[in-house]
Write a protein that holds these residues in place. Structure first.
Motif, PDB file in Angstrom:
ATOM      1  N   TRP A 119       0.826  -1.208   0.000  1.00 19.56           N
ATOM      2  CA  TRP A 119       0.000   0.000   0.000  1.00 19.56           C
ATOM      3  C   TRP A 119       0.862   1.260   0.000  1.00 19.56           C
ATOM      4  O   TRP A 119       0.569   2.217  -0.720  1.00 19.56           O
ATOM      5  N   PHE A 120       1.920   1.288   0.791  1.00 19.14           N
ATOM      6  CA  PHE A 120       2.802   2.460   0.813  1.00 19.14           C
ATOM      7  C   PHE A 120       3.552   2.608  -0.508  1.00 19.14           C
ATOM      8  O   PHE A 120       3.750   3.724  -0.998  1.00 19.14           O
ATOM      9  N   GLY A 121       3.951   1.492  -1.100  1.00 18.75           N
ATOM     10  CA  GLY A 121       4.620   1.537  -2.401  1.00 18.75           C
ATOM     11  C   GLY A 121       3.711   2.086  -3.486  1.00 18.75           C
ATOM     12  O   GLY A 121       4.128   2.913  -4.308  1.00 18.75           O
TER      13      GLY A 121
ATOM     14  N   SER B 106      -3.122   8.257  -4.166  1.00 18.71           N
ATOM     15  CA  SER B 106      -1.920   8.275  -3.339  1.00 18.71           C
ATOM     16  C   SER B 106      -2.282   8.388  -1.862  1.00 18.71           C
ATOM     17  O   SER B 106      -1.789   7.635  -1.023  1.00 18.71           O
ATOM     18  N   VAL B 107      -3.166   9.313  -1.561  1.00 22.41           N
ATOM     19  CA  VAL B 107      -3.574   9.505  -0.169  1.00 22.41           C
ATOM     20  C   VAL B 107      -4.390   8.305   0.318  1.00 22.41           C
ATOM     21  O   VAL B 107      -4.181   7.821   1.437  1.00 22.41           O
ATOM     22  N   GLU B 108      -5.302   7.833  -0.510  1.00 29.72           N
ATOM     23  CA  GLU B 108      -6.123   6.679  -0.107  1.00 29.72           C
ATOM     24  C   GLU B 108      -5.247   5.475   0.233  1.00 29.72           C
ATOM     25  O   GLU B 108      -5.456   4.808   1.256  1.00 29.72           O
ATOM     26  N   PHE B 109      -4.266   5.187  -0.595  1.00 25.52           N
ATOM     27  CA  PHE B 109      -3.401   4.040  -0.347  1.00 25.52           C
ATOM     28  C   PHE B 109      -2.551   4.241   0.904  1.00 25.52           C
ATOM     29  O   PHE B 109      -2.321   3.293   1.662  1.00 25.52           O
ATOM     30  N   ALA B 110      -2.101   5.466   1.158  1.00 25.10           N
ATOM     31  CA  ALA B 110      -1.330   5.739   2.374  1.00 25.10           C
ATOM     32  C   ALA B 110      -2.199   5.526   3.619  1.00 25.10           C
ATOM     33  O   ALA B 110      -1.765   4.877   4.585  1.00 25.10           O
ATOM     34  N   LEU B 111      -3.420   6.053   3.598  1.00 25.17           N
ATOM     35  CA  LEU B 111      -4.317   5.901   4.737  1.00 25.17           C
ATOM     36  C   LEU B 111      -4.658   4.441   4.985  1.00 25.17           C
ATOM     37  O   LEU B 111      -4.641   3.965   6.124  1.00 25.17           O
TER      38      LEU B 111
END
Length: 128
Positions: A5-7, A34-39
């Motif tokens: 997810w962070f990648g 990008s934000v959705e995957f980081a969260l």
């Protein structure tokens, strides 16, 4: 698993920056992703699951509750702004996209990610 997810969050931010002039709609979509995957990566790492939603504000509210952190109003506004681009950008016949709007999306994503970086070290991999 959260490394995936962070990648992806980092890759989406790179795509957003690379496509802002040529494909501004894609830039806005990638900024939101990008934000959705980081969260979701944060929630997966620390809680083992995340809600199935694309609403960034909803995800931030879950993080606020689960980790007892206060999300600043400007971060929530950026999340509200970006959330709409999950759908609008893919069906852009109802709105127009240009490099100015793409830059706004990228800036919103970076502000949210910078706030997250201050709370969760893993986000440093995304925004440096």
């Amino acid at each position: 698993m959260e490394k995936f997810w962070f990648g992806k969050a980092k890759e989406f931010l790179e795509v957003a920056k690379e496509s802002k002039d040529r494909h501004p709609w894609l830039s806005c979509f990638a900024s939101q992703q990008s934000v959705e995957f980081a969260l979701k990566g944060i929630l997966l790492k620390y809680k083992g699951s995340f809600p199935f939603t694309h609403d960034l504000s909803e995800l931030l509210e879950v993080i606020a509750k689960e980790f007892s952190v206060e999300v600043p109003e400007d971060v929530m506004k950026d999340a509200d702004f970006l959330t709409s681009h999950y759908t609008l950008s893919r069906y852009s016949m109802v709105t127009s996209y240009n490099s100015r709007r793409a830059e706004s999306c990228i800036s919103s994503a970076e502000r949210i990610l910078m706030w997250l970086r201050g709370k969760f070290n893993e986000v440093s991999e995304i925004v440096g």
